[in-house]
Design an enzyme around this catalytic site. Structure first.
Site, short mmCIF file in Angstrom:
data_model
loop_
_atom_site.label_atom_id
_atom_site.label_comp_id
_atom_site.label_asym_id
_atom_site.label_seq_id
_atom_site.Cartn_x
_atom_site.Cartn_y
_atom_site.Cartn_z
N ALA A 64 0.85 -1.20 0.00
CA ALA A 64 0.00 0.00 0.00
C ALA A 64 0.89 1.25 0.00
CB ALA A 64 -0.90 0.00 1.23
N GLY A 105 0.81 -5.06 1.03
CA GLY A 105 -0.33 -5.15 0.11
C GLY A 105 0.05 -5.76 -1.22
N GLU A 108 -0.34 -9.32 -0.56
CA GLU A 108 -1.78 -9.60 -0.42
C GLU A 108 -2.46 -9.65 -1.78
OE1 GLU A 108 -2.18 -6.40 2.51
OE2 GLU A 108 -3.14 -7.86 3.81
N GLU A 128 3.90 -5.18 7.71
CA GLU A 128 2.99 -4.20 8.32
C GLU A 128 3.26 -3.99 9.81
OE1 GLU A 128 2.27 -6.36 6.08
OE2 GLU A 128 0.74 -5.64 4.71
N1 T1G Z 1 4.59 3.38 0.02
C1 T1G Z 1 5.04 4.57 -0.44
N2 T1G Z 1 6.36 4.84 -0.67
C2 T1G Z 1 7.24 3.84 -0.45
C3 T1G Z 1 6.83 2.56 0.03
C4 T1G Z 1 5.44 2.35 0.25
N3 T1G Z 1 4.96 1.18 0.66
N4 T1G Z 1 7.96 1.81 0.17
C5 T1G Z 1 9.00 2.58 -0.20
N5 T1G Z 1 8.58 3.79 -0.56
C6 T1G Z 1 9.39 4.91 -1.05
C7 T1G Z 1 10.35 5.41 0.00
O1 T1G Z 1 9.70 6.34 0.85
C8 T1G Z 1 11.41 6.05 -0.86
O2 T1G Z 1 10.86 7.30 -1.31
C9 T1G Z 1 11.47 5.14 -2.08
O3 T1G Z 1 10.23 4.43 -2.08
C10 T1G Z 1 12.60 4.14 -1.97
O4 T1G Z 1 12.44 3.49 -0.71
C11 T1G Z 1 -2.84 -2.96 3.18
C12 T1G Z 1 -1.40 -1.44 4.85
C13 T1G Z 1 10.56 -1.61 -0.60
C14 T1G Z 1 12.40 -2.64 0.75
O5 T1G Z 1 6.25 -1.57 4.71
O6 T1G Z 1 10.61 -1.66 3.05
O7 T1G Z 1 0.88 -2.61 2.48
O8 T1G Z 1 12.62 8.77 -0.25
O9 T1G Z 1 14.65 4.22 0.21
O10 T1G Z 1 16.12 0.86 0.43
O11 T1G Z 1 -1.73 -4.66 4.33
O12 T1G Z 1 11.22 0.89 0.77
O13 T1G Z 1 12.78 8.11 -2.66
O14 T1G Z 1 10.95 9.67 -1.93
O15 T1G Z 1 13.32 2.36 1.32
O16 T1G Z 1 15.49 0.06 -1.94
C15 T1G Z 1 3.84 -2.32 3.64
C16 T1G Z 1 8.15 -0.38 2.97
C17 T1G Z 1 3.06 -1.06 3.46
C18 T1G Z 1 7.43 -1.68 2.65
C19 T1G Z 1 12.85 -0.71 -0.77
N6 T1G Z 1 5.09 -2.22 2.90
N7 T1G Z 1 9.25 -0.15 2.06
O17 T1G Z 1 13.97 -0.30 0.01
O18 T1G Z 1 14.39 2.01 -0.96
S1 T1G Z 1 1.59 -1.11 4.44
C20 T1G Z 1 6.20 -1.80 3.51
C21 T1G Z 1 10.42 -0.80 2.23
C22 T1G Z 1 0.58 -2.19 3.57
C23 T1G Z 1 -1.50 -3.53 3.53
C24 T1G Z 1 -0.63 -2.60 4.32
C25 T1G Z 1 11.54 -0.37 1.33
C26 T1G Z 1 11.82 -1.36 0.17
P1 T1G Z 1 11.86 8.54 -1.56
P2 T1G Z 1 13.75 3.05 0.09
P3 T1G Z 1 15.11 0.63 -0.63
#
Ligand code: T1G
Length: 703
Positions: A64, A105, A108, A128
């Site tokens: 998400a 997501g 999912e 999450e």
């Molecule tokens: N949403 C929006 N932006 C995201 C994002 C996300 N999920 N994940 C990363 N970014 C942006 C981040 O802010 C940065 O932006 C750029 O991407 C590169 O990220 C319904 C509710 C995927 C392993 O928790 O773990 O799904 O600074 O620097 O080191 O059940 O990003 O360039 O502007 O971290 O290569 C669950 C979180 C969401 C994954 C990549 N997903 N992200 O790492 O790059 S909740 C997460 C990460 C959800 C559902 C629920 C890492 C990465 P900017 P980065 P990276």
């Protein structure tokens, strides 16, 4: 159909839907809507027999869109749950072809497909819980149905991702495919069509595990005992939701999951963890970065000084696969440093943290040296010698002579003036501070101290280097203590004043560990050594005699009670035992100090202890923002979370103050500043005063 977030192609009887929303294919509203339209289109297309969904640029989807949380977009239809049901109810088989990262997501979504194939090294997970949430689009209901209860509990409660090849033995991954994942996906889909494979909906699968109650019982206990208190509410709700998957029909389970997800989304922990996620990514970036081709990449490292810090810094780079030349002035000191590094890797191999081969390979990157000429090829040299300005200036003069013109020269000083060190060289634009925290190979925080002459190229090269070795880099300006230690000095002064006025060291320490800090200020002082604080006070006294005040610890130091290393300081310590015990002499010295200052001790509440210490931190943070030492409040919080053990569930001192309310913080500080004889630094910083008056927050503030 080529929506800006998604590409739709037809390869014969196979529809290929490719997520194309850089950088991580996060499932924001636009992508969700485009994906629903694409699936609907494929189902309406008579020639299409199966549907393949895949990612792009080595990323399936990071889940998400976190930036939508707390905004109306997150709830705008189609919500992720509805999109996943559309996949599951598709009349034509849906195959998720996964390469790269498939998280939250994104996974999912893949669970709603009828089949999943993956590249062997695809990373799959539901992180999450690390955001203070539970999977909110069916993950707690579908993952146990496909991967089994035990594995689902482990993945959801830890939030850790696993390589797809470890999931081959589960129904989660139907095939692991090397090579081009799109080609493999289309081939797999054609086989399904040719063999007329039955389509199974994940939600219709049963969870039948005879050990279910045992697993759930264990999970309930584990969820309630995690170290990181920020994750406790989410971990407990994960178990509740997964229990529902075991015991209730799917529709009831998914409703219960959604209820718990929305409850958590509003929690303080989730808000704090979301804030940290964004703050940590904003911290290590320049507002106006130079073009990447202008930045001289750092790959060859020199370190001057093989003491505790120098060897810890060396290990950080060796662990990052970067060659290190370690320079000392005499063979004995150099040998001692090399032995320390060698023992570190031998121990890591012995404990199984590293293979013997990996340990040997990292050690092979180390070159001991006794002369500056050995640093002639280094791209970056870090000085980690004695904290004395004259000594450091001499080292930098030598480096300036020995190193190549484009080499970057960094000092690891924790408080000395980086600009004065830079002026000892002919290359001030290539000079900056790289303040590592001890132990340097463990602590992830790195303060990148920008001198007045430091060029953007120099800063950009060091920020990229920090990312490469896994450090949380924060840009700091030049001042006494930069960001973290400057705030710590105020916090320690507040703690000292509380003891002077009537509290005991133990009362202050336990109030602050009760707040969530890993260790109280007096225990921390005993650990670091009271002589360290004494030396800093004497330095400041020499620099600014008027600011000097007597300190209780001066008498403890004078009598040789320096803390753990001498068996007594604020507390007493038994041999081999770090547990602090009462030290009557310290209590006597405190009483003598109060008498000498004419202080009549008073009872002090835990609330006042926490407010004085934490608001002193916040107030100094506000000054650091006003002076431009830190670019944003999030940077200050990243420093305090990663270098000083501030509780993550509060997001950092500045976010905590925003959550408490800046007017309350301001008014409380104003009251302290109005007390007779109060130190000036209790006066609310002008920035705090103006934000409190306007109802704004530190988070919103931009320099
Ligand atoms: N949403 C929006 N932006 C995201 C994002 C996300 N999920 N994940 C990363 N970014 C942006 C981040 O802010 C940065 O932006 C750029 O991407 C590169 O990220 C319904 C509710 C995927 C392993 O928790 O773990 O799904 O600074 O620097 O080191 O059940 O990003 O360039 O502007 O971290 O290569 C669950 C979180 C969401 C994954 C990549 N997903 N992200 O790492 O790059 S909740 C997460 C990460 C959800 C559902 C629920 C890492 C990465 P900017 P980065 P990276």
């Amino acid at each position: 159909m080529n929506d800006p977030t998604l590409c739709y192609e037809e390869h014969g009887e196979i529809a290929l839907i490719r997520l194309c929303r850089p950088p991580v294919n996060s499932l924001g509203h636009a992508l969700r809507a485009a994906l629903l339209d694409a699936v609907d289109r494929a189902n309406r297309q008579d020639t299409v027999q199966a549907i393949v969904i895949t990612g792009s640029a080595g990323m399936f989807s990071a889940g998400a869109d976190i930036s939508e949380f707390g905004t109306p977009k997150a709830a705008r239809e189609p919500r992720l749950g509805r999109l996943i049901l559309a996949l599951e109810d598709s009349l034509k088989p849906v195959i998720a072809a996964i390469s790269g990262t498939c998280l939250g997501g994104g996974l999912e979504l893949a669970l709603g497909a009828h089949f999943r194939i993956a590249a062997p090294d695809a990373r799959i997970g539901l992180p999450e819980v690390k955001l203070g949430l539970i999977p909110g689009a069916g993950g707690t209901q579908r993952l146990p149905r496909l991967a089994g209860l035990e594995r689902a509990l482990n993945m959801i409660l830890s939030g850790n991702d696993v390589p797809a090849e470890q999931l081959q033995d589960t129904g989660l991954i139907d095939a692991v495919a090397g090579g081009d994942i799109v080609h493999a996906g289309i081939g797999f889909a054609r086989r399904i069509v040719a063999e007329n494979m039955p389509v199974r909906k994940t939600r219709d699968l049963a969870i039948s595990d005879p050990a279910a109650e045992a697993f759930l019982g264990y999970a309930r206990t584990a969820a309630a005992t995690g170290k990181d208190k920020a994750l406790l509410p989410a971990r407990q709700k994960c178990v509740e939701a997964i229990s529902a998957a075991v015991g209730l029909p799917f529709e009831q389970g998914i409703a219960l999951e959604r209820e718990k997800f929305h409850l958590l989304m509003q929690s303080g922990e989730a808000r704090a963890l979301r804030y940290i996620f964004k703050a940590e990514r904003a911290a290590g970036k320049l507002d106006d970065p130079p073009s990447s081709d202008a930045v001289h990449p750092v790959s060859n490292i020199g370190i001057v000084g093989a003491g505790t810090m120098g060897t810890g810094i060396a290990i950080s780079f060796l662990d990052g696969g970067m060659p290190v030349t370690l320079l000392e002035m005499d063979q004995t000191a150099l040998d001692r440093g090399v032995i320390r590094i060698r023992k570190h890797y031998e121990l890591a191999a012995k404990k199984g943290k590293l293979s013997a081969a990996s340990a040997a390979q990292r050690l092979s990157l180390l070159t001991p040296a006794l002369d500056y000429a050995s640093l002639s090829a280094a791209d970056l040299v870090i000085e980690a010698v004695f904290e004395d300005m004259d000594v450091k200036k001499q080292v930098f003069r030598q480096l300036d002579q020995a190193c190549k013109p484009e080499a970057i020269l960094a000092t690891n000083t924790s408080y000395l003036d980086v600009d004065r060190i830079a002026q000892a060289t002919r290359r001030p634009s290539n000079v900056l501070g790289l303040h590592f925290f001890s132990p340097a190979n463990i602590m992830r925080l790195l303060e990148v101290v920008r001198g007045e002459a430091s060029s953007r190229k120099t800063l950009a090269a060091c920020l990229a280097m920090a990312r490469r070795i896994g450090k949380k880099a924060v840009l700091a300006g030049v001042c006494d203590g930069f960001i973290g230690n400057r705030m710590l000095a105020r916090y320690s002064a507040a703690a000292h004043q509380l003891v002077a006025e009537g509290a005991t060291p133990r009362q202050v320490d336990s109030s602050l560990t009760g707040f969530g800090l890993a260790m109280g200020p007096f225990q921390m002082s005993d650990l670091a050594g009271l002589d360290i604080g004494y030396a800093a006070r004497m330095r400041r006294k020499n620099e600014n005699p008027g600011s000097w005040r007597p300190h209780i610890a001066d008498e403890l130091v004078a009598r040789g009670h320096l803390g753990q290393k001498t068996g007594s300081g604020w507390y007493r310590y038994e041999e081999g035992d770090r547990a602090p015990k009462p030290f009557p002499l310290a209590d006597e010295i405190i009483d003598e100090y109060r008498s000498s200052q004419g202080i009549v001790p008073r009872k002090i509440s835990q609330t006042e202890i926490v407010e004085r210490c934490i608001y002193a931190l916040v107030n100094e943070g506000a000054r650091i923002l006003e002076e431009g030492i830190a670019a944003r409040a999030g940077d200050i919080d990243v420093v305090y979370l990663n270098g000083y053990g501030f509780p993550r569930r509060f997001g950092g001192p500045m976010f905590y103050a925003d959550e408490v309310g800046l007017k309350h913080v301001h008014d409380t500080l104003h009251a302290y500043a109005s007390a007779p004889g109060a130190e000036d630094w209790w006066r609310p910083a002008p920035l705090l005063r103006s934000l409190a008056a306007s109802g704004a927050t530190f988070e919103e503030w931009k320099n």
